[in-house]
Design a protein around this motif. Structure first.
Motif, PDB file in Angstrom:
ATOM      1  N   TYR A 159       0.838  -1.209   0.000  1.00  0.00           N
ATOM      2  CA  TYR A 159       0.000   0.000   0.000  1.00  0.00           C
ATOM      3  C   TYR A 159       0.866   1.249   0.000  1.00  0.00           C
ATOM      4  O   TYR A 159       0.575   2.229  -0.699  1.00  0.00           O
ATOM      5  N   SER A 160       1.943   1.236   0.766  1.00  0.00           N
ATOM      6  CA  SER A 160       2.858   2.381   0.782  1.00  0.00           C
ATOM      7  C   SER A 160       3.470   2.607  -0.598  1.00  0.00           C
ATOM      8  O   SER A 160       3.533   3.748  -1.086  1.00  0.00           O
ATOM      9  N   THR A 162       2.136   1.709  -3.385  1.00  0.00           N
ATOM     10  CA  THR A 162       1.040   2.145  -4.252  1.00  0.00           C
ATOM     11  C   THR A 162       0.812   3.647  -4.134  1.00  0.00           C
ATOM     12  O   THR A 162       0.531   4.324  -5.132  1.00  0.00           O
ATOM     13  N   GLN A 163       0.916   4.167  -2.924  1.00  0.00           N
ATOM     14  CA  GLN A 163       0.778   5.613  -2.732  1.00  0.00           C
ATOM     15  C   GLN A 163       1.860   6.366  -3.507  1.00  0.00           C
ATOM     16  O   GLN A 163       1.592   7.397  -4.149  1.00  0.00           O
ATOM     17  N   ARG A 166       1.108   6.352  -7.168  1.00  0.00           N
ATOM     18  CA  ARG A 166       0.075   7.332  -7.526  1.00  0.00           C
ATOM     19  C   ARG A 166       0.720   8.656  -7.941  1.00  0.00           C
ATOM     20  O   ARG A 166       0.304   9.288  -8.920  1.00  0.00           O
ATOM     21  N   GLU A 167       1.736   9.063  -7.214  1.00  0.00           N
ATOM     22  CA  GLU A 167       2.416  10.316  -7.530  1.00  0.00           C
ATOM     23  C   GLU A 167       3.312  10.180  -8.762  1.00  0.00           C
ATOM     24  O   GLU A 167       3.254  11.005  -9.685  1.00  0.00           O
ATOM     25  N   SER A 178      -5.869   1.925  -5.642  1.00  0.00           N
ATOM     26  CA  SER A 178      -5.485   1.002  -4.577  1.00  0.00           C
ATOM     27  C   SER A 178      -6.749   0.321  -4.066  1.00  0.00           C
ATOM     28  O   SER A 178      -7.639   0.973  -3.526  1.00  0.00           O
ATOM     29  N   PHE A 217      -8.826   7.019  -6.019  1.00  0.00           N
ATOM     30  CA  PHE A 217      -7.604   6.283  -5.703  1.00  0.00           C
ATOM     31  C   PHE A 217      -7.893   5.067  -4.834  1.00  0.00           C
ATOM     32  O   PHE A 217      -7.399   3.987  -5.086  1.00  0.00           O
ATOM     33  N   HIS A 218      -8.693   5.231  -3.794  1.00  0.00           N
ATOM     34  CA  HIS A 218      -9.022   4.124  -2.897  1.00  0.00           C
ATOM     35  C   HIS A 218     -10.325   3.447  -3.319  1.00  0.00           C
ATOM     36  O   HIS A 218     -11.287   4.117  -3.680  1.00  0.00           O
ATOM     37  N   ALA A 236      -7.453   9.355   4.756  1.00  0.00           N
ATOM     38  CA  ALA A 236      -7.150   9.130   3.344  1.00  0.00           C
ATOM     39  C   ALA A 236      -7.194  10.433   2.551  1.00  0.00           C
ATOM     40  O   ALA A 236      -6.307  10.721   1.745  1.00  0.00           O
ATOM     41  N   VAL A 240      -3.211  10.977   2.963  1.00  0.00           N
ATOM     42  CA  VAL A 240      -2.717  10.115   1.889  1.00  0.00           C
ATOM     43  C   VAL A 240      -2.871  10.766   0.519  1.00  0.00           C
ATOM     44  O   VAL A 240      -1.946  10.777  -0.282  1.00  0.00           O
ATOM     45  N   GLU A 241      -4.044  11.327   0.261  1.00  0.00           N
ATOM     46  CA  GLU A 241      -4.315  11.894  -1.061  1.00  0.00           C
ATOM     47  C   GLU A 241      -4.022  13.396  -1.135  1.00  0.00           C
ATOM     48  O   GLU A 241      -4.128  13.991  -2.221  1.00  0.00           O
TER      49      GLU A 241
END
Length: 247
Positions: A159-160, A162-163, A166-167, A178, A217-218, A236, A240-241
């Motif tokens: 998951y980390s 994946t974040q 995303r960027e 994700s 994203f989620h 989130a 996160v976002e």
């Protein structure tokens, strides 16, 4: 970043059963022109081929053999969406004798496998206009469960990554999703002793199509996941976002 699968080619790892098969079917039903079914055993995809004909293209893929990931990217040069569904689960608590071995195996498959997939397919997606990259994580990436501690740790690491994807992939116009399922009716859920509360795999496939169209994203596709996702939503959205580098 919104993405519509209609008229696009896709690749789904682990597409021969469970969640992967449901994802492939949803993509095909929503207009994907082709789905590369990336699996260890090519014969295992025959039920999909029997239903969808030459819109399903079996290709050999094994997370344990990185060269097959590179070969898949070399073969599927027309894909606009990549779904990294394949993964492993070893039931191990942190004090179990096999916990370290289990974690090493899960990290190699679930984390390094993700990174190998992203590195192999990022140039392909860029060349095809950006497209989308979908990663199957888990509610276990947000909440550790003692009996599945090593699996939870591997999914938290995935998951980390994946974040970060995303960027990084967003900069080339690639949408990233994700996916965080709870108990889904698969062989993995059966082996984990979760069959009684598991929900249909189609929830994941349809959820991915919707999340892509909505630019989300989620994705929390099932009722267990949605309960956790509701509690997590503020973090989130605001952490996160959020772009925390802006003043």
């Amino acid at each position: 970043m919104a993405f519509d699968i209609n008229g696009k080619a896709a690749l789904v790892t682990g597409a021969n059963r469970g969640i992967g098969k449901a994802i492939a079917e949803s993509l095909l039903q929503h207009g994907a022109t082709k789905v590369y079914a990336a699996v260890r055993n090519l014969d295992s995809v025959q039920p999909l081929v029997a239903t969808y004909g030459d819109r399903v293209v079996p290709i050999r893929f094994d997370l344990a053999q990185p060269e097959t990931i590179a070969q898949a990217a070399h073969t599927a040069t027309d894909v606009a969406i990549v779904v990294n569904n394949a993964g492993v689960l070893r039931k191990a608590a942190p004090l179990a004798e096999d916990a370290i071995a289990a974690l090493q195996f899960e990290i190699d498959m679930n984390v390094f496998g993700l990174m190998r997939m992203a590195q192999a397919f990022a140039p392909v997606l860029k060349a095809n206009g950006g497209g989308a990259f979908v990663q199957l994580n888990s509610v276990a990436s947000l909440k550790s469960f003692a009996d599945f501690a090593t699996y939870s740790a591997s999914k938290a690491a995935a998951y980390s990554i994946t974040q970060a994807l995303r960027e990084v992939l967003g900069a080339q116009g690639t949408a990233v999703v994700s996916v965080h399922p709870g108990p889904i009716a698969t062989d993995m859920a059966q082996d984990a002793g979760l069959a009684e509360i598991a929900e249909p795999p189609a929830l994941v496939g349809e959820g991915i199509v919707t999340a892509l169209k909505d630019g989300k994203f989620h994705l929390f596709p099932d009722s267990t996941a949605q309960q956790l996702g509701a509690a997590y939503a503020s973090f989130a959205a605001n952490v996160v976002e959020a772009n925390l580098t802006e003043a």
